[in-house]
Design an enzyme around this catalytic site. Sequence first.
Site, PDB file in Angstrom:
ATOM      1  N   GLU A  31      -1.873  -7.408   7.926  1.00 36.92           N
ATOM      2  CA  GLU A  31      -0.483  -7.290   8.380  1.00 36.92           C
ATOM      3  C   GLU A  31      -0.255  -8.139   9.629  1.00 36.92           C
ATOM      4  O   GLU A  31      -1.214  -8.550  10.313  1.00 36.92           O
ATOM      5  CB  GLU A  31      -0.167  -5.807   8.667  1.00 36.92           C
ATOM      6  CG  GLU A  31       1.239  -5.510   9.165  1.00 36.92           C
ATOM      7  CD  GLU A  31       2.359  -5.951   8.211  1.00 36.92           C
ATOM      8  OE1 GLU A  31       2.510  -7.176   8.021  1.00 36.92           O
ATOM      9  OE2 GLU A  31       3.084  -5.079   7.691  1.00 36.92           O
ATOM     10  N   HIS A  56       0.829  -1.214   0.000  1.00 35.96           N
ATOM     11  CA  HIS A  56       0.000   0.000   0.000  1.00 35.96           C
ATOM     12  C   HIS A  56       0.862   1.263   0.000  1.00 35.96           C
ATOM     13  O   HIS A  56       2.038   1.241   0.387  1.00 35.96           O
ATOM     14  CB  HIS A  56      -0.937   0.007   1.204  1.00 35.96           C
ATOM     15  CG  HIS A  56      -0.216   0.042   2.521  1.00 35.96           C
ATOM     16  ND1 HIS A  56       0.370   1.182   3.024  1.00 35.96           N
ATOM     17  CD2 HIS A  56       0.018  -0.933   3.428  1.00 35.96           C
ATOM     18  CE1 HIS A  56       0.927   0.920   4.186  1.00 35.96           C
ATOM     19  NE2 HIS A  56       0.740  -0.364   4.459  1.00 35.96           N
TER      20      HIS A  56
END
Length: 271
Positions: A99, A14
Amino acid sequence: MAKAPTPRCIIVRHGQTEWSKSGQYTGLTDLPLTEYGVGQMKRTGESIFRNKFIDPNQITYIFTSPRIRAKKTVELILENLTEEQRTNIRVVVDEDLREWEYGDYEGLLTEQIVQLRKSRNLDQNRPWNIWRDGCENGETTEQIGLRLSRVIGRIQNLHRKHQEEGIASDIMVFAHGHALRYFAGLWLRMGEEKQCDGQEPQPPTYQDDTVPFISLKSYRHLVDNPSFLLDAGGIGVLSYAHHNIDEPALALAGAFVCPPEEESQHGSTAK
Protein backbone atom coordinates in the site's frame (compact mmCIF):
# COMPACT_ATOMS: atom_id res chain seq x y z
CA MET A 1 -9.12 -23.21 -33.89
CA ALA A 2 -10.54 -20.42 -31.72
CA LYS A 3 -8.16 -18.00 -30.10
CA ALA A 4 -7.70 -18.03 -26.35
CA PRO A 5 -9.87 -15.41 -24.61
CA THR A 6 -8.40 -11.96 -24.16
CA PRO A 7 -6.09 -11.94 -21.12
CA ARG A 8 -7.40 -10.24 -17.99
CA CYS A 9 -5.89 -8.64 -14.90
CA ILE A 10 -8.29 -9.22 -12.00
CA ILE A 11 -7.66 -6.89 -9.06
CA VAL A 12 -8.83 -7.87 -5.57
CA ARG A 13 -8.76 -5.64 -2.51
CA HIS A 14 -8.14 -7.54 0.72
CA GLY A 15 -11.04 -8.25 3.06
CA GLN A 16 -12.13 -6.05 5.93
CA THR A 17 -9.68 -5.06 8.69
CA GLU A 18 -10.39 -2.95 11.75
CA TRP A 19 -8.82 0.07 10.06
CA SER A 20 -10.52 -0.41 6.68
CA LYS A 21 -13.78 -0.52 8.66
CA SER A 22 -12.97 2.69 10.54
CA GLY A 23 -11.43 4.50 7.56
CA GLN A 24 -7.94 4.80 9.07
CA TYR A 25 -5.06 4.95 6.60
CA THR A 26 -3.30 1.57 6.68
CA GLY A 27 0.01 1.39 4.89
CA LEU A 28 2.85 -0.60 6.43
CA THR A 29 0.86 -1.50 9.57
CA ASP A 30 0.32 -5.26 9.28
CA LEU A 31 -3.25 -5.78 10.44
CA PRO A 32 -5.11 -9.09 10.17
CA LEU A 33 -8.57 -9.47 8.66
CA THR A 34 -11.53 -9.14 11.00
CA GLU A 35 -13.75 -12.15 11.58
CA TYR A 36 -16.20 -10.57 9.15
CA GLY A 37 -13.38 -10.05 6.63
CA VAL A 38 -12.48 -13.75 6.76
CA GLY A 39 -16.06 -14.81 6.09
CA GLN A 40 -16.40 -12.11 3.46
CA MET A 41 -13.52 -13.48 1.38
CA LYS A 42 -14.58 -17.11 1.82
CA ARG A 43 -18.00 -16.21 0.42
CA THR A 44 -16.42 -14.21 -2.40
CA GLY A 45 -14.18 -17.09 -3.42
CA GLU A 46 -17.08 -19.52 -3.38
CA SER A 47 -19.22 -17.20 -5.48
CA ILE A 48 -16.75 -16.27 -8.20
CA PHE A 49 -15.77 -19.86 -8.91
CA ARG A 50 -19.16 -21.52 -8.43
CA ASN A 51 -20.81 -19.01 -10.75
CA LYS A 52 -17.91 -19.26 -13.23
CA PHE A 53 -17.17 -15.53 -13.15
CA ILE A 54 -13.54 -16.67 -13.06
CA ASP A 55 -12.37 -20.01 -14.43
CA PRO A 56 -9.71 -21.26 -12.00
CA ASN A 57 -8.10 -23.25 -14.81
CA GLN A 58 -7.33 -19.98 -16.61
CA ILE A 59 -5.54 -18.33 -13.67
CA THR A 60 -1.83 -18.38 -14.49
CA TYR A 61 -0.42 -16.13 -11.76
CA ILE A 62 -1.41 -14.41 -8.57
CA PHE A 63 0.60 -11.34 -7.54
CA THR A 64 0.11 -10.22 -3.97
CA SER A 65 1.24 -7.52 -1.59
CA PRO A 66 3.43 -8.85 1.25
CA ARG A 67 1.02 -7.62 3.94
CA ILE A 68 -0.79 -10.25 6.05
CA ARG A 69 -4.22 -8.92 5.09
CA ALA A 70 -3.51 -9.41 1.37
CA LYS A 71 -1.85 -12.83 1.65
CA LYS A 72 -4.66 -14.12 3.90
CA THR A 73 -7.19 -12.96 1.30
CA VAL A 74 -5.37 -15.00 -1.36
CA GLU A 75 -5.48 -18.04 0.90
CA LEU A 76 -9.20 -17.65 1.56
CA ILE A 77 -10.09 -17.16 -2.11
CA LEU A 78 -8.09 -20.24 -3.13
CA GLU A 79 -9.72 -22.40 -0.43
CA ASN A 80 -12.50 -23.07 -2.90
CA LEU A 81 -10.22 -24.72 -5.46
CA THR A 82 -8.93 -28.27 -5.66
CA GLU A 83 -5.35 -29.00 -4.67
CA GLU A 84 -4.49 -29.58 -8.32
CA GLN A 85 -5.95 -26.23 -9.35
CA ARG A 86 -4.04 -24.42 -6.60
CA THR A 87 -0.81 -26.16 -7.62
CA ASN A 88 -1.14 -24.84 -11.18
CA ILE A 89 -1.28 -21.20 -10.04
CA ARG A 90 2.03 -19.48 -9.27
CA VAL A 91 1.73 -17.07 -6.33
CA VAL A 92 4.24 -14.22 -6.40
CA VAL A 93 4.70 -11.99 -3.35
CA ASP A 94 5.77 -8.60 -4.67
CA GLU A 95 6.91 -5.74 -2.44
CA ASP A 96 6.00 -3.32 -5.23
CA LEU A 97 2.32 -4.06 -4.49
CA ARG A 98 2.43 -2.76 -0.92
CA GLU A 99 0.00 0.00 0.00
CA TRP A 100 0.95 3.67 -0.30
CA GLU A 101 3.44 4.47 2.46
CA TYR A 102 1.52 7.09 4.41
CA GLY A 103 4.36 8.29 6.64
CA ASP A 104 3.01 10.78 9.21
CA TYR A 105 -0.57 9.91 8.21
CA GLU A 106 -0.45 6.22 9.12
CA GLY A 107 -3.46 5.27 11.24
CA LEU A 108 -5.21 8.64 10.80
CA LEU A 109 -8.58 9.48 9.31
CA THR A 110 -8.82 11.88 6.36
CA GLU A 111 -10.19 14.71 8.51
CA GLN A 112 -7.30 14.23 10.96
CA ILE A 113 -4.78 14.43 8.12
CA VAL A 114 -6.38 17.63 6.86
CA GLN A 115 -6.16 19.18 10.35
CA LEU A 116 -2.55 18.01 10.79
CA ARG A 117 -1.53 19.60 7.51
CA LYS A 118 -3.39 22.79 8.43
CA SER A 119 -1.43 22.96 11.71
CA ARG A 120 1.75 22.79 9.62
CA ASN A 121 0.62 25.67 7.40
CA LEU A 122 0.16 23.44 4.36
CA ASP A 123 -2.58 23.56 1.71
CA GLN A 124 -3.18 27.30 2.04
CA ASN A 125 -3.98 27.70 -1.66
CA ARG A 126 -5.68 24.39 -2.44
CA PRO A 127 -6.94 21.33 -0.50
CA TRP A 128 -4.71 18.31 0.07
CA ASN A 129 -4.93 15.70 -2.68
CA ILE A 130 -2.98 12.54 -1.94
CA TRP A 131 -2.88 11.60 -5.64
CA ARG A 132 -0.98 14.82 -6.35
CA ASP A 133 0.61 15.79 -3.04
CA GLY A 134 1.59 12.43 -1.54
CA CYS A 135 2.30 12.01 2.18
CA GLU A 136 4.70 13.77 4.54
CA ASN A 137 7.57 11.44 5.44
CA GLY A 138 5.88 8.82 3.30
CA GLU A 139 5.73 8.27 -0.45
CA THR A 140 5.31 10.83 -3.19
CA THR A 141 2.95 10.09 -6.06
CA GLU A 142 6.00 9.62 -8.30
CA GLN A 143 7.40 6.90 -6.01
CA ILE A 144 4.23 4.80 -5.85
CA GLY A 145 3.62 5.42 -9.55
CA LEU A 146 7.05 4.02 -10.43
CA ARG A 147 6.69 0.81 -8.45
CA LEU A 148 3.15 0.11 -9.67
CA SER A 149 4.28 0.82 -13.24
CA ARG A 150 6.88 -1.91 -12.76
CA VAL A 151 4.20 -4.41 -11.73
CA ILE A 152 2.05 -3.50 -14.73
CA GLY A 153 5.05 -3.95 -17.03
CA ARG A 154 5.63 -7.45 -15.66
CA ILE A 155 1.98 -8.47 -15.96
CA GLN A 156 1.52 -7.13 -19.47
CA ASN A 157 4.72 -8.87 -20.55
CA LEU A 158 3.38 -12.18 -19.20
CA HIS A 159 0.04 -11.59 -20.93
CA ARG A 160 1.79 -10.92 -24.23
CA LYS A 161 3.80 -14.14 -23.88
CA HIS A 162 0.73 -16.19 -22.96
CA GLN A 163 -1.27 -14.73 -25.84
CA GLU A 164 1.48 -15.61 -28.32
CA GLU A 165 1.45 -19.17 -26.94
CA GLY A 166 -2.35 -19.40 -27.15
CA ILE A 167 -2.69 -19.78 -23.38
CA ALA A 168 -5.77 -18.42 -21.58
CA SER A 169 -4.38 -16.13 -18.91
CA ASP A 170 -6.15 -14.46 -16.02
CA ILE A 171 -3.63 -12.86 -13.66
CA MET A 172 -4.99 -11.87 -10.25
CA VAL A 173 -3.55 -9.01 -8.20
CA PHE A 174 -4.27 -8.84 -4.45
CA ALA A 175 -3.46 -5.56 -2.76
CA HIS A 176 -4.93 -2.45 -1.12
CA GLY A 177 -7.41 0.37 -1.57
CA HIS A 178 -5.21 3.24 -2.72
CA ALA A 179 -2.67 1.00 -4.46
CA LEU A 180 -5.26 -0.81 -6.59
CA ARG A 181 -7.14 2.33 -7.60
CA TYR A 182 -3.81 3.85 -8.53
CA PHE A 183 -2.89 0.64 -10.39
CA ALA A 184 -6.13 0.82 -12.41
CA GLY A 185 -5.46 4.46 -13.29
CA LEU A 186 -1.99 3.59 -14.57
CA TRP A 187 -3.36 0.60 -16.51
CA LEU A 188 -5.60 3.08 -18.36
CA ARG A 189 -2.61 5.38 -18.92
CA MET A 190 -3.89 8.21 -16.76
CA GLY A 191 -1.60 10.81 -15.25
CA GLU A 192 1.76 11.98 -16.50
CA GLU A 193 4.73 10.16 -18.01
CA LYS A 194 8.29 10.46 -16.73
CA GLN A 195 11.57 8.98 -17.88
CA CYS A 196 13.37 6.53 -15.61
CA ASP A 197 16.66 4.65 -15.55
CA GLY A 198 15.00 1.22 -15.74
CA GLN A 199 17.29 -0.21 -13.08
CA GLU A 200 16.00 -3.06 -10.95
CA PRO A 201 15.43 -2.21 -7.27
CA GLN A 202 17.94 -3.70 -4.88
CA PRO A 203 17.08 -5.99 -3.27
CA PRO A 204 14.56 -7.24 -5.90
CA THR A 205 10.91 -6.75 -4.94
CA TYR A 206 9.92 -10.35 -5.76
CA GLN A 207 11.49 -13.79 -6.11
CA ASP A 208 10.27 -15.81 -9.09
CA ASP A 209 12.46 -16.79 -12.03
CA THR A 210 9.41 -17.30 -14.29
CA VAL A 211 8.54 -13.57 -14.09
CA PRO A 212 11.04 -11.54 -16.14
CA PHE A 213 12.05 -8.14 -14.84
CA ILE A 214 11.00 -5.47 -17.32
CA SER A 215 13.37 -2.53 -17.66
CA LEU A 216 11.16 0.55 -18.00
CA LYS A 217 12.24 3.49 -20.12
CA SER A 218 9.40 5.55 -18.68
CA TYR A 219 6.66 5.25 -16.08
CA ARG A 220 3.42 7.01 -15.26
CA HIS A 221 2.23 8.69 -12.07
CA LEU A 222 -1.10 10.24 -11.18
CA VAL A 223 -1.66 13.92 -10.53
CA ASP A 224 -5.33 13.73 -9.53
CA ASN A 225 -7.93 11.35 -8.13
CA PRO A 226 -8.75 8.67 -10.75
CA SER A 227 -12.31 8.62 -9.34
CA PHE A 228 -12.46 4.84 -8.88
CA LEU A 229 -14.09 3.06 -5.93
CA LEU A 230 -12.99 -0.32 -4.55
CA ASP A 231 -14.33 -1.36 -1.16
CA ALA A 232 -12.63 -3.93 1.06
CA GLY A 233 -13.11 -7.33 -0.57
CA GLY A 234 -14.02 -5.76 -3.91
CA ILE A 235 -13.00 -7.13 -7.31
CA GLY A 236 -12.32 -5.26 -10.55
CA VAL A 237 -11.31 -6.45 -14.01
CA LEU A 238 -8.79 -4.88 -16.36
CA SER A 239 -8.16 -6.23 -19.83
CA TYR A 240 -7.38 -5.19 -23.42
CA ALA A 241 -9.45 -3.88 -26.31
CA HIS A 242 -9.45 -5.74 -29.62
CA HIS A 243 -7.41 -8.64 -28.16
CA ASN A 244 -4.41 -6.28 -28.26
CA ILE A 245 -1.96 -6.02 -25.33
CA ASP A 246 -1.07 -2.52 -26.53
CA GLU A 247 -4.65 -1.36 -25.86
CA PRO A 248 -5.16 -1.71 -22.08
CA ALA A 249 -8.81 -1.24 -21.12
CA LEU A 250 -11.31 -1.39 -18.28
CA ALA A 251 -13.74 -4.31 -18.48
CA LEU A 252 -16.95 -2.54 -17.48
CA ALA A 253 -18.79 -5.86 -17.12
CA GLY A 254 -16.29 -6.83 -14.44
CA ALA A 255 -15.88 -10.55 -13.90
CA PHE A 256 -19.31 -11.29 -15.39
CA VAL A 257 -19.31 -12.13 -19.08
CA CYS A 258 -22.41 -13.51 -20.77
CA PRO A 259 -21.28 -16.37 -23.07
CA PRO A 260 -21.33 -14.93 -26.60
CA GLU A 261 -22.92 -16.80 -29.50
CA GLU A 262 -20.46 -15.42 -32.02
CA GLU A 263 -17.00 -13.99 -32.16
CA SER A 264 -16.54 -10.72 -30.26
CA GLN A 265 -14.35 -7.83 -31.34
CA HIS A 266 -12.61 -8.13 -27.96
CA GLY A 267 -11.59 -11.77 -28.32
CA SER A 268 -12.67 -15.02 -29.89
CA THR A 269 -14.54 -17.87 -28.24
CA ALA A 270 -15.44 -21.28 -29.55
CA LYS A 271 -19.03 -21.69 -30.73
